[in-house]
Design an enzyme around this catalytic site. Structure first.
Site, PDB file in Angstrom:
ATOM      1  N   ASP A  20       0.875  -1.160   0.000  1.00 15.88           N
ATOM      2  CA  ASP A  20       0.000   0.000   0.000  1.00 15.88           C
ATOM      3  C   ASP A  20       0.921   1.222   0.000  1.00 15.88           C
ATOM      4  OD1 ASP A  20      -2.368   1.661   0.476  1.00 15.88           O
ATOM      5  OD2 ASP A  20      -1.620   1.821   2.531  1.00 15.88           O
ATOM      6  N   ASP A  22      -0.237   5.086   1.006  1.00 16.38           N
ATOM      7  CA  ASP A  22      -0.510   6.106   2.020  1.00 16.38           C
ATOM      8  C   ASP A  22      -0.584   5.514   3.421  1.00 16.38           C
ATOM      9  OD1 ASP A  22      -0.824   8.266   0.096  1.00 16.38           O
ATOM     10  OD2 ASP A  22      -2.686   7.271  -0.479  1.00 16.38           O
ATOM     11  N   ASP A 196      -1.510  -0.788   5.860  1.00 16.36           N
ATOM     12  CA  ASP A 196      -1.807  -0.230   7.183  1.00 16.36           C
ATOM     13  C   ASP A 196      -3.271  -0.376   7.564  1.00 16.36           C
ATOM     14  OD1 ASP A 196      -3.015   3.039   7.056  1.00 16.36           O
ATOM     15  OD2 ASP A 196      -2.629   1.864   5.259  1.00 16.36           O
TER      16      ASP A 196
END
Length: 246
Positions: A20, A22, A196
């Site tokens: 991922d 961001d 995250d």
């Protein structure tokens, strides 16, 4: 680092590692706060919008856009947020002002964003081992591409897949299907997913790719749904180093 899966799983060399972007490779909140403060100050000077009113308008505009667009890339568009925000003040669609706000936001955001320690080193190690890498990320392609170039990762990763390209945000199947196709992953191929968000990244990649999932913890208790929970990228790097010489 907390390992919730059979440790034997982590000894199998992955055919690909998916990241991922961001809040996984860099901290999102700090540059977002700086960028929003810059736009807040700009509209305070140019349009007389007080800080508290700005915050309320931005929050309402963001919720309104997301309600209209649901789970797709445009629902994250700062340009649409600022357009809707300006309209909520009672003004017409002032496209020049909206564009100016968006450019100010992303210019400030990028200038304040930095990769987490050991991210680049970990990714370069993965590349040196001949393991494919992809970034699978929500949001529109243009700004995500700009971030990747700004961080200097464009020559390290093999593929980038955005939710704009897929037509839906994670954890929907299309974005992972495109990743599978671009990486040419065969059924049963070992894949690592590093993100995250327990639902979007971990549950999505587990369901659609059968991935071994790594969850970067935000200084809070993390759900046990991820195979590996970590705080620092040097922990991930130490796992990858085991494949050197294989």
């Amino acid at each position: 680092m907390k390992i919730n899966c059979d440790r034997e799983v982590l000894t199998k060399r992955p055919g690909a590692v998916i990241f991922d972007l961001d809040n996984t490779l860099y901290d999102y909140e700090h540059p977002h706060g700086k960028a929003l403060a810059e736009v807040r100050a700009k509209l305070g000077r140019s349009a007389g919008i007080a800080p508290a009113r700005f915050d309320a308008l931005y929050d309402d505009a963001r919720k309104s856009v997301k309600a209209d667009l649901k789970d797709n890339a445009s629902a994250h568009s700062r340009l649409l947020y600022f357009q809707r925000m300006i309209e909520l003040t009672g003004l017409r669609s002032d496209v020049v002002m909206a564009l100016d706000c968006e450019q100010t936001y992303w210019r400030t955001f990028l200038s304040a964003a930095t990769l987490f320690p050991d991210v680049e080193e970990t990714m370069r190690l993965i590349r040196s081992l001949g393991i494919q890498m992809a970034i699978v990320t929500d949001l529109t392609a243009q700004i995500q591409f700009r971030k990747i170039v700004y961080f200097g990762l464009e020559s390290i990763v093999d593929h980038v897949i955005t939710s704009e390209e897929a037509g839906a945000d994670k954890p929907a199947a299309p974005i992972f299907a495109i990743a599978r196709r671009k990486l040419d992953l065969k059924p049963g191929a070992a894949v690592w997913m590093i993100g995250d968000d327990a639902k979007k990244d971990c549950e999505g990649a587990k369901a659609h790719l059968g991935a071994v999932t790594f969850l970067r913890r935000h200084g809070m208790a993390a759900p046990a749904t991820a195979d590996v929970v970590f705080d620092r990228f040097d922990e991930v790097k130490s796992l990858v180093q085991r494949f050197a010489g294989q």
